[in-house]
Design a protein around this motif. Structure first.
Motif, PDB file in Angstrom:
ATOM      1  N   VAL A 218       0.840  -1.203   0.000  1.00  0.00           N
ATOM      2  CA  VAL A 218       0.000   0.000   0.000  1.00  0.00           C
ATOM      3  C   VAL A 218       0.874   1.253   0.000  1.00  0.00           C
ATOM      4  CG1 VAL A 218      -1.720   1.295   1.316  1.00  0.00           C
ATOM      5  CG2 VAL A 218      -1.918  -1.185   1.120  1.00  0.00           C
ATOM      6  N   ALA A 219       1.956   1.226   0.773  1.00  0.00           N
ATOM      7  CA  ALA A 219       2.879   2.362   0.800  1.00  0.00           C
ATOM      8  C   ALA A 219       3.525   2.572  -0.569  1.00  0.00           C
ATOM      9  CB  ALA A 219       3.956   2.128   1.865  1.00  0.00           C
ATOM     10  N   ALA A 220       3.838   1.474  -1.268  1.00  0.00           N
ATOM     11  CA  ALA A 220       4.445   1.589  -2.597  1.00  0.00           C
ATOM     12  C   ALA A 220       3.488   2.238  -3.589  1.00  0.00           C
ATOM     13  CB  ALA A 220       4.863   0.202  -3.096  1.00  0.00           C
ATOM     14  N   ILE A 221       2.197   1.893  -3.494  1.00  0.00           N
ATOM     15  CA  ILE A 221       1.208   2.527  -4.369  1.00  0.00           C
ATOM     16  C   ILE A 221       1.150   4.024  -4.089  1.00  0.00           C
ATOM     17  CG2 ILE A 221      -1.233   2.611  -5.017  1.00  0.00           C
ATOM     18  CD1 ILE A 221      -1.431  -0.326  -4.197  1.00  0.00           C
ATOM     19  N   GLY A 222       1.117   4.384  -2.807  1.00  0.00           N
ATOM     20  CA  GLY A 222       1.114   5.797  -2.455  1.00  0.00           C
ATOM     21  C   GLY A 222       2.368   6.513  -2.934  1.00  0.00           C
ATOM     22  N   PHE A 223       3.498   5.811  -2.907  1.00  0.00           N
ATOM     23  CA  PHE A 223       4.760   6.418  -3.335  1.00  0.00           C
ATOM     24  C   PHE A 223       4.757   6.726  -4.829  1.00  0.00           C
ATOM     25  CE2 PHE A 223       9.027   5.832  -5.139  1.00  0.00           C
ATOM     26  CZ  PHE A 223       9.721   6.832  -4.475  1.00  0.00           C
ATOM     27  N   VAL A 224       4.337   5.771  -5.669  1.00  0.00           N
ATOM     28  CA  VAL A 224       4.436   5.976  -7.123  1.00  0.00           C
ATOM     29  C   VAL A 224       3.475   7.047  -7.609  1.00  0.00           C
ATOM     30  CG1 VAL A 224       5.310   3.669  -7.584  1.00  0.00           C
ATOM     31  CG2 VAL A 224       2.847   4.068  -7.635  1.00  0.00           C
ATOM     32  N   VAL A 225       2.257   7.096  -7.050  1.00  0.00           N
ATOM     33  CA  VAL A 225       1.337   8.145  -7.495  1.00  0.00           C
ATOM     34  C   VAL A 225       1.794   9.504  -6.960  1.00  0.00           C
ATOM     35  CG1 VAL A 225      -0.586   6.534  -7.702  1.00  0.00           C
ATOM     36  CG2 VAL A 225      -0.291   7.793  -5.572  1.00  0.00           C
ATOM     37  N   SER A 386       3.508  -6.361  -8.776  1.00  0.00           N
ATOM     38  CA  SER A 386       3.632  -6.871  -7.416  1.00  0.00           C
ATOM     39  C   SER A 386       2.271  -6.958  -6.728  1.00  0.00           C
ATOM     40  CB  SER A 386       4.576  -5.971  -6.613  1.00  0.00           C
ATOM     41  OG  SER A 386       4.693  -6.410  -5.287  1.00  0.00           O
ATOM     42  N   VAL A 387       1.427  -5.945  -6.929  1.00  0.00           N
ATOM     43  CA  VAL A 387       0.101  -5.946  -6.311  1.00  0.00           C
ATOM     44  C   VAL A 387      -0.753  -7.083  -6.867  1.00  0.00           C
ATOM     45  CG1 VAL A 387      -2.055  -4.650  -6.122  1.00  0.00           C
ATOM     46  CG2 VAL A 387       0.122  -3.492  -5.737  1.00  0.00           C
ATOM     47  N   VAL A 388      -0.730  -7.260  -8.186  1.00  0.00           N
ATOM     48  CA  VAL A 388      -1.550  -8.307  -8.806  1.00  0.00           C
ATOM     49  C   VAL A 388      -1.139  -9.690  -8.311  1.00  0.00           C
ATOM     50  CG1 VAL A 388      -2.090  -9.434 -10.990  1.00  0.00           C
ATOM     51  CG2 VAL A 388      -2.100  -6.943 -10.850  1.00  0.00           C
ATOM     52  N   LEU A 389       0.163  -9.922  -8.177  1.00  0.00           N
ATOM     53  CA  LEU A 389       0.657 -11.250  -7.845  1.00  0.00           C
ATOM     54  C   LEU A 389       0.629 -11.563  -6.347  1.00  0.00           C
ATOM     55  CD1 LEU A 389       3.724 -11.564 -10.263  1.00  0.00           C
ATOM     56  CD2 LEU A 389       1.410 -12.466 -10.571  1.00  0.00           C
ATOM     57  N   THR A 390       0.773 -10.556  -5.502  1.00  0.00           N
ATOM     58  CA  THR A 390       0.995 -10.865  -4.080  1.00  0.00           C
ATOM     59  C   THR A 390       0.048 -10.178  -3.109  1.00  0.00           C
ATOM     60  OG1 THR A 390       2.608  -9.064  -3.774  1.00  0.00           O
ATOM     61  CG2 THR A 390       3.460 -11.165  -4.578  1.00  0.00           C
ATOM     62  N   GLN A 391      -0.745  -9.208  -3.546  1.00  0.00           N
ATOM     63  CA  GLN A 391      -1.572  -8.461  -2.597  1.00  0.00           C
ATOM     64  C   GLN A 391      -2.898  -9.181  -2.338  1.00  0.00           C
ATOM     65  OE1 GLN A 391      -0.780  -5.928  -0.839  1.00  0.00           O
ATOM     66  NE2 GLN A 391      -2.498  -4.578  -0.442  1.00  0.00           N
ATOM     67  N   PRO A 392      -3.206  -9.558  -1.091  1.00  0.00           N
ATOM     68  CA  PRO A 392      -4.497 -10.183  -0.783  1.00  0.00           C
ATOM     69  C   PRO A 392      -5.569  -9.129  -0.519  1.00  0.00           C
ATOM     70  CG  PRO A 392      -3.130 -10.182   1.172  1.00  0.00           C
ATOM     71  CD  PRO A 392      -2.306  -9.548   0.084  1.00  0.00           C
ATOM     72  N   GLU A 393      -6.820  -9.553  -0.605  1.00  0.00           N
ATOM     73  CA  GLU A 393      -7.932  -8.679  -0.231  1.00  0.00           C
ATOM     74  C   GLU A 393      -7.979  -8.557   1.290  1.00  0.00           C
ATOM     75  OE1 GLU A 393     -10.461  -6.117  -0.050  1.00  0.00           O
ATOM     76  OE2 GLU A 393     -10.297  -6.853  -2.113  1.00  0.00           O
ATOM     77  N   THR A 394      -8.214  -7.346   1.775  1.00  0.00           N
ATOM     78  CA  THR A 394      -8.199  -7.114   3.219  1.00  0.00           C
ATOM     79  C   THR A 394      -9.531  -6.641   3.775  1.00  0.00           C
ATOM     80  OG1 THR A 394      -7.481  -4.803   2.965  1.00  0.00           O
ATOM     81  CG2 THR A 394      -5.757  -6.481   3.114  1.00  0.00           C
ATOM     82  N   PHE A 395     -10.486  -6.239   2.938  1.00  0.00           N
ATOM     83  CA  PHE A 395     -11.723  -5.635   3.422  1.00  0.00           C
ATOM     84  C   PHE A 395     -12.637  -6.708   4.005  1.00  0.00           C
ATOM     85  CE2 PHE A 395     -15.723  -3.070   2.367  1.00  0.00           C
ATOM     86  CZ  PHE A 395     -15.562  -2.246   3.469  1.00  0.00           C
ATOM     87  N   PRO A 396     -12.853  -6.731   5.340  1.00  0.00           N
ATOM     88  CA  PRO A 396     -13.615  -7.823   5.964  1.00  0.00           C
ATOM     89  C   PRO A 396     -15.013  -8.056   5.385  1.00  0.00           C
ATOM     90  CG  PRO A 396     -12.451  -6.581   7.642  1.00  0.00           C
ATOM     91  CD  PRO A 396     -12.292  -5.822   6.362  1.00  0.00           C
ATOM     92  N   PRO A 397     -15.824  -7.020   5.085  1.00  0.00           N
ATOM     93  CA  PRO A 397     -17.143  -7.310   4.509  1.00  0.00           C
ATOM     94  C   PRO A 397     -17.084  -8.100   3.205  1.00  0.00           C
ATOM     95  CG  PRO A 397     -17.084  -5.062   5.324  1.00  0.00           C
ATOM     96  CD  PRO A 397     -15.679  -5.585   5.414  1.00  0.00           C
ATOM     97  N   ILE A 398     -16.084  -7.837   2.379  1.00  0.00           N
ATOM     98  CA  ILE A 398     -15.942  -8.599   1.138  1.00  0.00           C
ATOM     99  C   ILE A 398     -15.513 -10.031   1.432  1.00  0.00           C
ATOM    100  CG2 ILE A 398     -14.634  -8.788  -1.010  1.00  0.00           C
ATOM    101  CD1 ILE A 398     -16.763  -6.619  -1.031  1.00  0.00           C
ATOM    102  N   LEU A 399     -14.597 -10.209   2.387  1.00  0.00           N
ATOM    103  CA  LEU A 399     -14.159 -11.559   2.751  1.00  0.00           C
ATOM    104  C   LEU A 399     -15.334 -12.384   3.289  1.00  0.00           C
ATOM    105  CD1 LEU A 399     -10.742 -10.749   4.499  1.00  0.00           C
ATOM    106  CD2 LEU A 399     -11.167 -11.377   2.114  1.00  0.00           C
ATOM    107  N   LEU A 400     -16.173 -11.757   4.107  1.00  0.00           N
ATOM    108  CA  LEU A 400     -17.336 -12.471   4.638  1.00  0.00           C
ATOM    109  C   LEU A 400     -18.375 -12.721   3.550  1.00  0.00           C
ATOM    110  CD1 LEU A 400     -17.697 -10.647   8.076  1.00  0.00           C
ATOM    111  CD2 LEU A 400     -16.777 -12.935   7.635  1.00  0.00           C
ATOM    112  N   LYS A 401     -18.411 -11.867   2.561  1.00  0.00           N
ATOM    113  CA  LYS A 401     -19.297 -12.094   1.416  1.00  0.00           C
ATOM    114  C   LYS A 401     -18.858 -13.346   0.660  1.00  0.00           C
ATOM    115  CE  LYS A 401     -21.334  -9.495  -2.427  1.00  0.00           C
ATOM    116  NZ  LYS A 401     -21.285  -8.207  -3.172  1.00  0.00           N
TER     117      LYS A 401
END
Length: 660
Positions: A218-225, A386-401
């Protein structure tokens, strides 16, 4: 890629849980006592009756004929039973009820309310003398047996509970309730949650290594933009020559990118809370890269400016989603340590951008300002992969969905739902409400207004430096374009200096937490987050006055550089305090609050980059920085005022949860 693996991991976990509990579900369906679940201590309590998923029902059965808690869809009628026989059986039942002695003093069964979540409804429970063994697991739809008991005497009703329905009573993390009227539908719904406080599927329970990696992503995304927002500032003179326009017009490339940041933030938050963090990160980063590439290929000034605005619009995702992503995986206590990681990266991007751009435009190998866009594209592409290959979903409502979808597929029972699926609203209805809320918060919440004003002044100063450093260092100290870019590293050093406060803040938090527990409370008040700003707020006007009156050819260049270090320290501390204070104050509305703040500060900062060049040209370095310092002085007391009176302000808010 990682999200697909995560989705299938949820499937395996649900199947494993189903296998462990299917025997208990079968026992409960037969009316036997199920074996207690090892995780029962964390099982979701049955809440007040809310409305329920509407399912297949037998409309020929009158609901008034059914005992409390039994829906028409849960009842089947024997094929050889006709209406006269049913009426005759009703008469027999009423006769038996009249002759049966009363159970004793007290309210009648239909007047008995639910006592506790581990008891059946009184209207469905046989008399004490008829019960051989109490049933431990709760469920509203109890099995109806052919008996002449007053409470279960409907012999024509057979149990129609499905395996999925029975499973809902023994699975931990499943809460059975009714729908409320504003949710639509009728009947029971099984709200799916995490299995327990230590459920490994809950992002807060992931390993430290994984959560740190997610934070770095997430920090890397903030850095590049952030790099993209300022890297063109070094190319403005060269782009102006290419397109045949003034430098003021060319500076719109930076200003419109920042305005796009602010406008895009209004959409990024609501979409992420509907579709999930990962989908938004990947989609917006991809589109952002397309427009960065288009800006590098722009044939004229109009196309360049338009593509820069659109790149900023789609690059705004980290500004609103990153705070939510960190809250998904870190507790409030842990965020003391890990939020500064993101904050450092988010501010380091705009500072490093001019450093990179300064060497690109002077490099004999590249020797073309368009390489500022190509280098940004390359860095962004590496982060996206890197995000596509290694970043998991973190938003709990979506995970419970996801979990609820797997439970419906495995059990065949459509009543298993995540909380976000219960309310029957269209995507556009939810999105419209989310888009409206930031403006409502801005108009009604003084906390939002003052925090937005505070950050706006900070960003105005920061981004006018993108133009001002040319006058401060090139014209006064006669540095080259490359060295002028390096002068931004003074601010970067100050950013890292803010991290030195983390151990001190953590020590204060432990002491304050002990006081909170002694008072019978469970969490720190949001005002505790203001310590960073209170300790560092005065450094902003001090650093600006320092730089204003030591930027002279007769004074060493190291004096304004030292002032820039103090400035970097101050802006990061204020950013950390403001963001975390808003997140803790508004919780579920934090994304909307942050979107509002982001819009205000980036639109203002984008406008100031356009007037920055004339400002320094007409007023000079001394008076320009003095005016900016004077603007920042009235904001120094803001965190102190919030620290003392913030709880009173939040008490009057419609959107801030009450923690006291």
């Amino acid at each position: 890629m990682q999200s697909f693996r995560q989705y299938h991991k949820f499937r395996k976990a649900v199947e494993a849980q189903y296998g462990r509990n299917i025997d208990k579900a079968s026992q409960l369906k037969r009316g036997s006592r199920p074996v207690p679940d090892s995780n029962a201590s964390y099982a979701s309590e049955i809440s007040q009756e809310k409305d329920v998923e509407k399912g297949e029902s037998d409309d020929s059965i009158d609901r008034r004929d059914l005992p409390a808690g039994v829906c028409p869809g849960d009842v089947h009628r024997p094929a050889n039973q006709d209406e006269p026989a049913m009426k005759e059986e009703d008469e027999v039942m009423r006769h038996n009820q009249e002759e049966e002695p009363a159970h004793g003093p007290g309210p009648q069964p239909e007047q008995v309310e639910r006592r506790d979540y581990d008891q059946r409804e009184a209207v469905e429970t046989p008399r004490r003398e008829e019960v051989e063994e109490p049933v431990m697991e709760p469920h509203r739809e109890t099995e109806l047996r052919p008996t002449h008991s007053r409470r279960s005497g409907l012999s024509r009703l057979a149990s129609a509970r499905t395996a999925g329905s029975a499973l809902g009573t023994v699975l931990t993390g499943v809460n059975i309730r009714k729908r409320t009227t504003n949710e639509g539908g009728a009947g029971d719904v099984f709200i799916v949650g995490f299995q327990g406080a230590n459920d490994p599927l809950d992002p807060h329970n992931w390993s430290y290594a994984l959560r740190i990696w997610v934070t770095m992503q997430v920090a890397a995304i903030g850095f590049v933009v952030g790099v993209a927002s300022s890297i063109d500032s070094s190319a403005i003179p060269h782009a102006a020559v290419t397109f045949g326009v003034s430098e003021v017009v060319a500076s719109l490339a930076t200003g419109l990118y920042l305005i796009g940041f602010g406008v895009g933030a209004l959409f990024a938050g609501p979409f992420s809370e509907t579709l999930g963090r990962n989908a938004i990160y990947i989609a917006t980063l991809t589109i952002y890269m397309i427009f960065i590439m288009a800006a590098g290929l722009a044939p004229n000034i109009g196309a360049w400016l338009a593509f820069r605005f659109l790149a900023g619009f789609f690059g705004s995702t980290p500004l609103t989603c990153a705070g939510g992503s960190l809250s998904d995986i870190w507790s409030p206590w842990e965020r003391i340590y890990f939020f500064p990681v993101f904050a450092n990266a988010a501010f380091l991007g705009p500072i490093i951008g001019p450093v990179i751009g300064g060497y690109i435009v002077t490099s004999p190998l590249l020797n073309n300002w368009r390489w500022t866009e190509w280098i940004t594209l390359i860095i962004s592409g590496a982060v996206l992969v890197s995000v596509v290959l290694t970043q998991p979903e973190t938003f709990p409502p979506i995970l419970l969905k996801w979990k609820a979808a797997h439970m419906r597929a495995i059990t065949g029972d459509d009543r298993y739902r995540a909380e976000v699926e219960v309310r029957r609203e269209s995507f556009f209805h939810r999105l419209g409400r989310a888009l409206y809320r930031p403006f409502l918060l801005t108009a009604t919440e003084p906390i939002i207004v003052l925090v937005a004003l505070y950050l706006t002044v900070i960003y105005i100063v920061l981004f006018t430096f993108l133009d001002g450093y040319t006058y401060i260092f090139e014209e006064i100290h006669h540095t080259s374009e490359g060295v002028t870019g390096l002068c931004f590293l003074g601010i970067a050093i100050g950013l890292f200096g803010a991290s030195a406060l983390v151990p001190f803040i953590a020590k204060l938090a432990k002491k304050k937490m002990a006081e909170v527990h002694a008072a019978g409370k469970t969490r720190l008040p949001p005002e505790f987050r203001l310590w960073f700003a209170m300790l560092a707020g005065p450094s902003i006007p001090v650093s600006l006055f320092w730089m204003a009156w030591t930027s002279d050819s007769n004074i060493s260049i190291w004096s304004p550089l030292a002032a820039s270090v103090l400035f970097g320290y101050g802006i990061l501390c204020i950013f950390i305090s403001c963001y975390q204070y808003v997140i803790d104050s508004y919780e579920i509305y934090a994304a909307s609050a942050l979107a509002s703040i982001t819009l205000i500060r980036y639109v203002a900062a984008g406008g100031m980059t356009v007037v920055g060049i004339p400002f320094y040209q007409n007023m000079g370095v001394h008076y320009t920085l003095t005016i900016l310092a004077c603007l920042s002085i009235p904001l120094v007391p803001v965190p102190f005022v919030f620290y003392k009176y913030g709880h009173r302000i939040r008490a009057r808010s419609r959107y801030a949860p009450k923690h006291e």
